[in-house]
Each structure stands twice: as structure tokens, then as C-alpha cells.
Design a protein around this motif. Structure first.
Motif, short mmCIF file in Angstrom:
data_model
loop_
_atom_site.label_atom_id
_atom_site.label_comp_id
_atom_site.label_asym_id
_atom_site.label_seq_id
_atom_site.Cartn_x
_atom_site.Cartn_y
_atom_site.Cartn_z
N GLU A 1 -15.98 35.35 -37.87
CA GLU A 1 -15.34 34.97 -39.13
C GLU A 1 -14.00 35.70 -39.29
N VAL B 1 -19.81 33.32 -45.10
CA VAL B 1 -20.57 33.59 -43.87
C VAL B 1 -21.60 34.67 -44.17
N ALA C 1 -21.44 36.79 -36.10
CA ALA C 1 -20.84 35.78 -36.97
C ALA C 1 -19.74 36.40 -37.84
N LYS C 2 -20.00 37.61 -38.31
CA LYS C 2 -19.01 38.30 -39.14
C LYS C 2 -17.73 38.57 -38.35
N ASN D 1 -26.04 37.95 -36.84
CA ASN D 1 -25.24 37.96 -38.08
C ASN D 1 -23.93 38.74 -37.88
N ARG E 1 -19.20 23.28 -37.04
CA ARG E 1 -20.17 24.36 -37.20
C ARG E 1 -20.22 25.21 -35.94
N ILE F 1 -12.07 28.36 -43.21
CA ILE F 1 -13.52 28.56 -43.32
C ILE F 1 -13.99 28.02 -44.67
N ILE G 1 -21.02 29.60 -39.02
CA ILE G 1 -19.68 29.54 -39.59
C ILE G 1 -19.28 28.08 -39.69
N GLY H 1 -25.32 28.12 -43.60
CA GLY H 1 -25.03 29.51 -43.27
C GLY H 1 -25.02 30.45 -44.45
#
Lengths: 344, 344, 344, 344
Positions: free
Chosen positions: B270, B285, B266-267, B263, B319, B281, B290, B147
Motif C-alpha cells: 500500500e 487496507v 499488504a501495508k 497483512n 485487486r 487506492i 489492496i 480487504g
């Protein structure tokens, strides 16, 4: 789009509308990738309906992939594979069988694309002698690359001989639907019941977008095929999109309708061509391909009218293929365009 | 359909509607098979718009196929391929690189999936010595399997070192769109301009049905690739159905929208996960994946709620992947389900 | 001839006079080629005297040939082979294992060239998962490339673990005579009785001109080895000239005398080197190799005096090998020449 | 020892006394292994005396090894190799060429083991078409497996055609000495001067113990051969023992004496056999092999008298080989034993 219906290859046709719809319907939500999804489960069941319960079936991306990975599964590199000189595995796969298996291909010249036990027997030399590749597979194509079809009994004879000699019978069924339609016989009778051990089952040439299957009729030989498929780069991630096609293809006789239609169009084309004196049909028209010798001087003009492939340059032999979407009007137009050129 | 949005893999997502529509639109009439059609011609042009005029690009069916045939093109069997221990070519292709190329893979343990010149240097032993595999390729993944994302300068450094040592830089770009989106940088800047020699360009994980491409940035090395692709069983007959997808994917920023969205999700994920004390974590990221350590006792319950993969059993590292179709609500629900389990 | 006895490699030694005489004696009249001769029959019997009746043994031309063809016999290309990072098959065969088998090598970093069950266990990931190469062989070297020797019990532990996990234990015995001499143990105790499945038995490094053997301790796995040997280009036509060597080598303890002597010379060399402050011996000296760290600045001068190989450039670690023809005087001279250089 | 001189194979003969003496003389002191020794240096010089300065030559252990590694050096797996149906690489190497190169062998049926440009031309199909293996090598055998010899001009014609079509001419010279003796022509005239690109030079069948060489007449193609040889398991450690043989073999006409003698014995045998009505010689006797059709019922009794191989079971064709150690008395006795059997 080609201006006219192509008689060059059944690969040139589009996807059947029912197949496309099945793909669209499968496009809902998330599913586990690599075949662990309900579409794939159902598609496997469909195959079992057609081939019997005891098969092991794997979906593949190309016909060459299906052939060579099936062959790899049952060979060691010191083996040989016996096949017709005209076989797709021999002339149209850029040496993929040799590369993937390390085996030698031993080929039989044939008149009509079909091999017989008498010819295979002559090749059974040096068994047990370390200096010679050891015959392990007989590979036949159904329907053949020459548009002919093995009869049930012919397959059984080859299967029996193969098994008596510790060999495997492999069938390249890129056009098995055309053979089954031609013989008015279900898949099971033609394969499971005749002694075929491994089948490359093709869908792409008969209305699907893509999708081939390797069917093993003996689960012992397929024990490790999942690794062979992955290592062979033929494991499709979004598998549901092939599985959904196979479900549709094998339901409500779509495969049969498509193949029957293509075969019929070939018969009509044959009939019309036989009326043309200058052209000589060279093979029995038993599936969806027509082979014919055309005076060489006309070939370029004919190809310009509607592109097709020259099969044998020396002889001036050409190949014309029909497909599920060929219409009577297409055949008519094609024949007329031939006549027009030949008049010149 | 999975009951909930899957965070297991971006491969589990369906096909983007625009892609599906492009497929449907391509389903008209006959076209020459194997890539000699106008869709493929146009798709190649699209690639040149993004990567520059001097590329040579070939369409493939699987990411593994793209990787191994690209690698085969530039290696002889006595070569070695240097890559990260976590590389897809090393751990997720069932040994396909070794089988297709005969080469040795030499792997570098990394903290974050990225390799550096300092580490590659240590492996440059026995050059010219017949007893040792000769290093010929450095293969990096962008975005990485962890990632993370290589910065432009990091790629340039590896490329320069590779070229100075007569090596080729290969990039596995199964998720290159996520990297490009992450860096706000076009494909060309990240590849053509950095010195990448061969790129596996992936579409399947970012909204396409299937379709990968191998791009060569130097036409001399790709001279024979058409034979390698066919022999490698990766030449698709009805090519227009991949080409039409690529045309759409590379037009009007579809690739960028999809990747940017994945993306972003994912943020957000996170951010929410960082609020949970029990979870740590483990990787920056930077794309759509993640990695996190979760107390082992909770993992089975979490997987039952919404299946995902354990990355490292010993550490309890998991993951989670986002994709173009992940919604804010999906992330919210996923986080809530995690919290619920962890409360127990 | 090298001016001085070489401590670079046991491969640099000449052929033992008894071996040469055996070759000469075999040079009478015609015999059927490729191993169908009485010398080969007798040599096979000699092997059975040493290893037990139930072995299947084949003579080979090179150690690499013996290793890779033995490994090929029990693997499919989707398998992996677990071995020490320092293993000859990993670093000294120019990638022959990958080329011949298609398998992935998975390596274990070791302190002393020996691998243990604890380390192998950590690599048993992804069993049954199509994405990962499937472990099939554990390969150990006896004596190791680091001059150490596996104890009987250590081999048994690895064998038991391998068998419990459906794996094969392969032993690279290029220097098995040195191990047997070191342990004062016959070949059978060290191999047949410990659970080794395949042994590469080396003769070339211990007084023979050329000649290696692959021994299978289970005839089921060797069923097709004669084809694999021929296809692997390792079937020697005038076989009697290897067989005659093996007969002599395995008679009247020639193998044991040679190995015992080489090991003794290594012990003497070790003793003298330990007296030199600036040099640090890095491995237990259990067979005929000595590894030592020498201040880097002296190495070129030492190599000029008497050539040897640098094992690890970074550390300044060198390797010195003794052989059946090393004399006490050779050791003395070598040590003196080292001392002389180090005084400077 | 066989009771009588064998006419089954020139591989059954012992080693020439001069060769054995050369081996003995080389057995003094230590030398660097793997070919970095003065014997090898001198042997290479000997080859240059015979073949010209611009060759690159490598010593090998088996004829199959020499053939397949030479072929691998100039092919990629998508290539094909054109050769006679009777070629050793096609029928006597257990598929080693396919395994080592991945290439397809395309074979030409011949009357006498020799192929001509006219026949090669017919196979030049599908050049540039990705579906077909691309012809890259023409491989001829000199003297052929049928005991015939290519004339200089015949080789030149094949070489010219090959080069005009971007192909390489490979010569399997397992018995090149017999051809050179037959034509009263030096090696250089027959190879370097005719356009041969790669030669497998055999010594084992003409008085050596073992030792083959691969000679490249263009150093560009052999650039990486040292790695290919090692990875191919054909790098001999104690190289001096092959090199010493080659030095002797290529000095003072030993190769020529041996080959001339073997050829003469074949001529005498031919003359005597022609007097026997019931036996029909099927090939011109141009080197050291005689092919003849013998009434099938006599063959088992003849083989019992003195073993030889049946070449073609259907036709009752047998092969008799002479060698450097065949005497006039051996021929006489052999003919008498044939006559005796035929009288029954």
C-alpha cells in the motif's frame, strides 16, 4: 493409530508413500488456483492416456460429490434413477442424490450387488405418463458394494439397454481399480469401450489422500459441468494438490499395484476363512471385500479385537475390507484372532 | 510454477512447511475414517481453546461448502439471507446458497464491503406476510471481500439487531485470521464474545492445503449438522489429514504469524502504491487485500507482467492480495514492474 | 362481502357472470380427468386463435405456479434470472423462484417497473466463469407491477438482446389483458411477434375464478413441461372447469371488455385524484393500477374507509387497483371518501 | 361427455349440484383475497366441528400439493419418509415429494396397500448414523390406493410406533370420506383420536370442483405453513371459491352421503363381478375401488366399451372406481358390457 491393521474399511488406510511424495514435490511456489495450473493439465492428460482422448474429466473432493453431481448433470428433477438396493448412492449418502437432483431412486433387490437388464426392464413403466417419474439413469457400481465385479459383457448389456431407452449409464467407480485389477483389464476396456456415459473414478480408497474424478465419455453432456461442480461446493481451490496425486496414481501402475495387492489379500483372507466351519462366506470374493455370516454371539468380541462393520444385523452378516497396505501378517493375525474368539 | 510471486490470490500460495510436515506425521497406520480418530478429537480441542468450550465444530472441504451448509442449517426455504452485495456467497459461489437452501439472498450495496444495522433495518419488510421471504440470517464477511475489517463493536451491533429480530448472525471467515491479526484480537473476542452464531472458519487461504470448519456457537442449532454435512457431500473420509493440519495451524501461533505477515506485506505494498500518482487506492487496507484504480490502458501490460484480477471493469479497479509467503522482495519487484509499465 | 367496492386488488373481485355460466354448463356427465377432455382441447384451440398455431400451452392453478414452473423449464440451478426489483417473482412469491429453480435472481432497480437493455447489459458479467451464476432468463411483467405497460418496441429490444446472448425472454402476464387493452393490440402482436419465449397468461385477475396458462412459443423448450407441471403440483384433475373458463374468456372479447373497462375506471380515478392537491400520482396510469403518495397521517383513516395496500411505507406511497366490476359510482364514492378524510 | 358413466376414476365425475350452488352463492361482491374472507373463516370453523378445536387447517389446490407441502413442513432434506410401495406419493406424483422435500422415500411392498408396525420396524436402520437418511415420517393412505381401509386400531398402532420413534404420522386422505363412511366413523375418531399428525383432506374426488386441505393436529408443527404454502405455489387468490365448497361439503352430511353412495355402488359392482367366473377380485372391497384380474385378451375390448386403467400389466389386474354420481343403472350397464365381451 489403531493397534492393528483395520479390516473395517479401505478408507482407514493411510496415504501411499509415493502419493505423499508427489504432494510434497508439488509444494513449490505459486500457481493459479481452481485448476488452471500445469499439474491439473498433466493429470487430465494422464486420464486421457487411460480412458481415451474423447473424455471430459473433472476433479472432485468426495465420492458422494462425484456421484451426485454427475447424476445431476444428466437428470431433470422429474426423472428417476435405477440402481441396486445396496448401491452406495441409495444407502450410504444420506439422501444426497435426492437432495441434489430432486429425482426418485428406484431400487432393485439383488443377490450380489449387480443388476441385470431383465430386472431393469420390469421397472420401465409409465414412460411418457406425466404422473410418473421418468427413468433416465441406470447407475451401477464397479466393483460393487458387495465385493463382486461386473464382467465386461454384463456392462455392455446394461449400456445397450439404457441407450436404446434414452437412458444414461452411470458407474460409481469408487473401487474401479479393484475391478480392473480383478478382471486384468485396463480402465478403457471397462468403461469407454462398454458404453459407460459417466464414471465416478475414486482414488481415496486405493492409496490417495483425497481425490475423485467425474469422467464424461460424451462431451455434450458435460458442457455445463464446471458450473455444477462449483455450485455443488466441490471445486477445490488448491487443485494442484489433488492433481499431483492423480499424476502419480496413474503413472507406473501405482493404481494397479495397490488394487492387485488389496485383491490378493482378500483372496488369502477368503481362503483362510473358508476353513472356519462356523463362518459362511456369502458373496463371491472378486475384489477387496469379503462378506460373511458369523454366529451373532461372537460378533461383539470379534469387533473388540479388531473393529469392523456389521452389514446385515438380522442375518449376522459382516463385511471385511482389505487395502493396499494390508500385509500377509495382518491377514494371519486377523484370522488367528477370529479363531481365538470362536474357540470360546 | 508462476515465474513470480502471485498477487492475484492468496489461494495461489503453496502449503506452509509446518502444515505439510503435520500431514506427513499423520501418515502412520490405520485410523477409523470420517472423523472418528484421535487427530480429529485433538483438533476439536484446539478449536475449543481458541473459541471457548461451548462450540460445536465440523470440518469441511471447501469454503463454499462451509458457507452454504452452515446457512442451510438455520434456514427454511421460505427465508431470506441478508448480505453485502460484494459478499462471496452472493457473487462467487455460482448460486450455491440458493441451490442448497432455496432461500432468497437480499443484498446491500456498500462502500467498503461492510453492512450496518441502519441498512439492514430498511430490509425488514413484510415480516409475517406469507407473500414475502422471511429474513432469517444476516451474513457478514470478516475480513471482507474488500480487504476491510469489522471492528468488534460493529459486529456486536449487527448481532444484537439480528437477535432482537429472531435472526441468526453468520460470519464468512475465509480470512478471519487476517482480521484477527489486524485487530490484534483473539478469535474468541471477535466471534464467541460478539454474538456470532455460525462461523465459516477458513484455513486454506492462510497456509493450509485444504480445510475449512463450520463453528456453531449454540449447540441447539447444530443438532443435525452431521447429516447435513454428509448429505452436502462435504464429509471427508480420511479426516485425519485435515485434522492434523488444523492442529498445527492452531498451535504455536502459526495462523497468527501467517496472517500478520500477509497483512504487513499488504501495508508495505500500500505504502509503495500510494507513491504512484496514476494509481488510486480505493479501500482502507486493513487486511491482506489492496483495491486500486489503475488507468485502464495499463492493465493488460500489468497483468502480463504478473497476473491479477480486475475487480470492476467499468472503473478499472483491480485487486491485489498478499499471503503468508509474500516477501519484501516480492513486493519490491511487483512495485517496480508496475512503475516500469506506467512509465511507458 | 366488503361494504364497498375494493380498490385494494383486482383479486378481490368476484367471477364474471359469463365465466360462472360456462362453469355451470360444463358440469354435465363424466369426462376423463387431467386434461384429456374436449373442453381442454377446445380451450387450447382458443389460445392458438389468439397466439398463433405454433404455441404449446398448459393450464395452471396459480400465477406463482405458472411463473416458477415456466422459469424452471428453461433454467439449470447454476443460472440467474434477471428481473425488475419490483417484479412479482422477486417480491411477492415468498422465494418460490429460488426454491423451484435453485437460481439466483438478479434485480434491476427501476423508476417505473420496466427494465431496458442498457440496464441488463451492465449485469452480463462473468459469462463462462464457473464462480458466477450464468444469466439465462430475462423476466418482464406486462402490464408491470407499477401499472405501466411495455410498448411493443420495448419488448422487441429486450427480446433481441436476450436472444443474442443465449437468453430466454419470460413474460409474467398476470395482467396481460390490461396491457393489450391499453395498447389496443392483440395478444399475438405483443408476444409471439415480439420474441417472447414463455408467457404466464393470467385470467384470475380479470374475471375468471381461477386459471393461468403457461404458453411456450418454441415447442422445443416445452418438451418436458407436462412432467414439470405434475411434479410442481399444478396439474388440476378436473381440468374441464378451468378449460371451460378459458373458452369463454377468450371468446367474444370477454377478456378485452373486462380489461378495457378496468383500465377506463383507472383513468377516471386518475383524473379525479389529480384534482386533489395533497395527493401526488407517482406512475403513469397505463393499465388498471394507480400509485400515489398520500400524506402519511391520512392513510389509516383512508384504509378504514376502504382498505388498500401501502406500497412503500417510507414514502407513503399507496396502490389502488380497478377491476372489471368497478363502476363509475364506485370510483366516485371512493374519491369522495378520500376527499372527506383529507378535509379533516 | 363420455358416452357412459366412467368407472376409470372418481376424478372423472362432475361437481355435485349443491357444491355448484354454493359457488354461485359466493359470487357476490368483493372480498379480500388469499383467505382473509368470511367464507374461509366459516370453512375453518366447519373443519373444527369435524376434527376438534385444536387443529390448524389450510386450503390447497391439489392433492399432490397437499401431500408434499405437508411432508415438507416436518422434514429436513436428510430425512426419509416411509410409505407403502403403492402409495400415491410414491408412484403417482412424478417425484414431487423428492423434489419438494429432498427426502428419500423408503417403500414397503404390501398385499393390500396397508403397512404395519412389523414392516416399519425392519426399516429403522442406521438411526443417528450420518451416512443414512433418518426416518422422520410414516405416511399412510386412507382409504388406500388399493381400495382397502385401515381400521382405527391399525392407525393407532402405527401412530404409537411413529411417536415412540420421534416420527410423524402423515395420512393421505384423498379419499378419507370413503374410509369414514366404510367404518361408520366420524373424521375425528379416525384422525385426531388415533394420533395422526398431518392429514391431507381431499374433497375433489367426492363431489367438489377442487379443494384439498392440510390439517395439522399439533399447531407447533404448522407454525410456518403459511409461508410454505405460498412458496409452494398453492395459495389460491380467490379463496372464497374453495371455502364455499368446503362449507357445503361439510354441512348436512354431504360428504357422507356422497361417500356412502360411492361405497355402496362399489359393493354392488363387487357382488355382480363375483358372479363372473373369468374375473377374480384381488382386494377386499372396503371403499369405492375394485381391483380384479381379467383375462388379458378381453381387456382392450372392455376398455373400448368403457375406459378404465390397467393397474398391473403383468398380472392383467384392472381398477374400477365408483363415485357419488354412479347409479345402479350405471353398474348394471357396466356389468352387462363386461359379460358381453367375455362371452365372445
Amino acid at each position: 493409530m489403531l493397534a492393528k491393521k483395520s479390516f473395517a474399511s479401505d478408507n482407514n488406510a493411510p496415504v501411499h508413500p509415493r502419493i505423499l511424495k508427489a504432494i510434497r514435490n508439488a509444494n513449490q511456489g505459486d500457481y493459479i488456483a481452481y485448476g488452471d495450473d500445469p499439474y491439473t493439465e498433466k493429470a487430465v492428460e494422464k486420464f486421457k492416456e487411460h480412458f481415451g482422448k474423447n473424455i471430459d474429466v473433472y476433479f472432485m473432493l468426495t465420492g458422494t460429490g462425484a456421484n451426485v453431481l454427475g447424476l445431476k448433470t444428466v437428470t431433470d428433477s422429474f426423472n428417476s434413477i435405477i440402481t441396486a438396493e445396496t448401491a452406495h448412492i441409495n444407502i450410504d449418502e444420506c439422501g444426497a442424490p435426492e437432495k441434489f437432483t430432486g429425482c426418485k431412486l428406484i431400487t432393485i433387490p439383488t443377490a450380489n450387488g449387480k443388476i441385470t437388464v431383465a430386472e431393469i426392464k420390469k421397472l420401465m413403466h409409465g414412460i411418457g405418463d406425466a404422473h410418473h417419474s421418468q427413468p433416465r439413469v441406470v447407475s451401477i457400481t464397479q466393483s460393487t458394494e458387495m465385493g463382486t465385479v461386473y464382467k465386461k459383457k454384463e456392462i455392455e448389456e446394461v449400456a445397450n439397454f439404457a441407450h436404446k431407452n434414452s437412458m444414461i449409464l452411470h458407474m460409481d467407480g469408487a473401487r474401479i481399480a479393484n475391478a480392473a485389477a480383478s478382471l486384468s483389464m485396463g480402465f478403457k476396456k471397462l468403461t469407454t469401450d462398454t458404453g459407460v456415459d459417466i464414471l465416478s473414478f475414486g482414488g481415496t480408497k486405493n492409496g490417495m489422500m483425497l481425490g475423485e474424478a467425474v469422467i464424461f465419455f460424451n462431451k455434450e453432456i458435460s458442457e455445463n459441468f464446471k458450473f455444477i461442480r462449483k455450485q455443488g461446493a466441490q471445486l477445490f481451490s488448491k487443485m494442484r494438490y489433488i492433481s499431483a496425486q492423480f499424476i502419480e496414481y496413474l503413472s507406473n501402475d501405482l493404481w494397479l499395484e495397490n488394487a492387485t495387492h488389496a485383491n490378493e489379500m482378500a483372496k488369502i483372507l477368503e481362503k483362510e476363512i473358508r476353513k472356519i466351519d462356523k463362518i459362511k462366506i456369502t458373496q463371491p470374493v472378486e475384489a477387496n471385500g469379503i462378506f460373511a455370516i458369523v454366529p451373532k454371539k461372537y460378533i461383539p468380541s470379534l469387533q473388540k479385537k479388531s473393529f469392523f462393520y456389521i452389514w446385515n444385523e438380522e442375518k449376522g452378516e459382516v463385511r471385511w475390507m482389505t487395502s493396499f497396505n494390508t500385509t500377509r501378517a495382518d491377514v494371519h493375525d486377523f484370522v488367528e484372532s477370529i479363531k481365538e474368539v470362536l474357540r470360546k
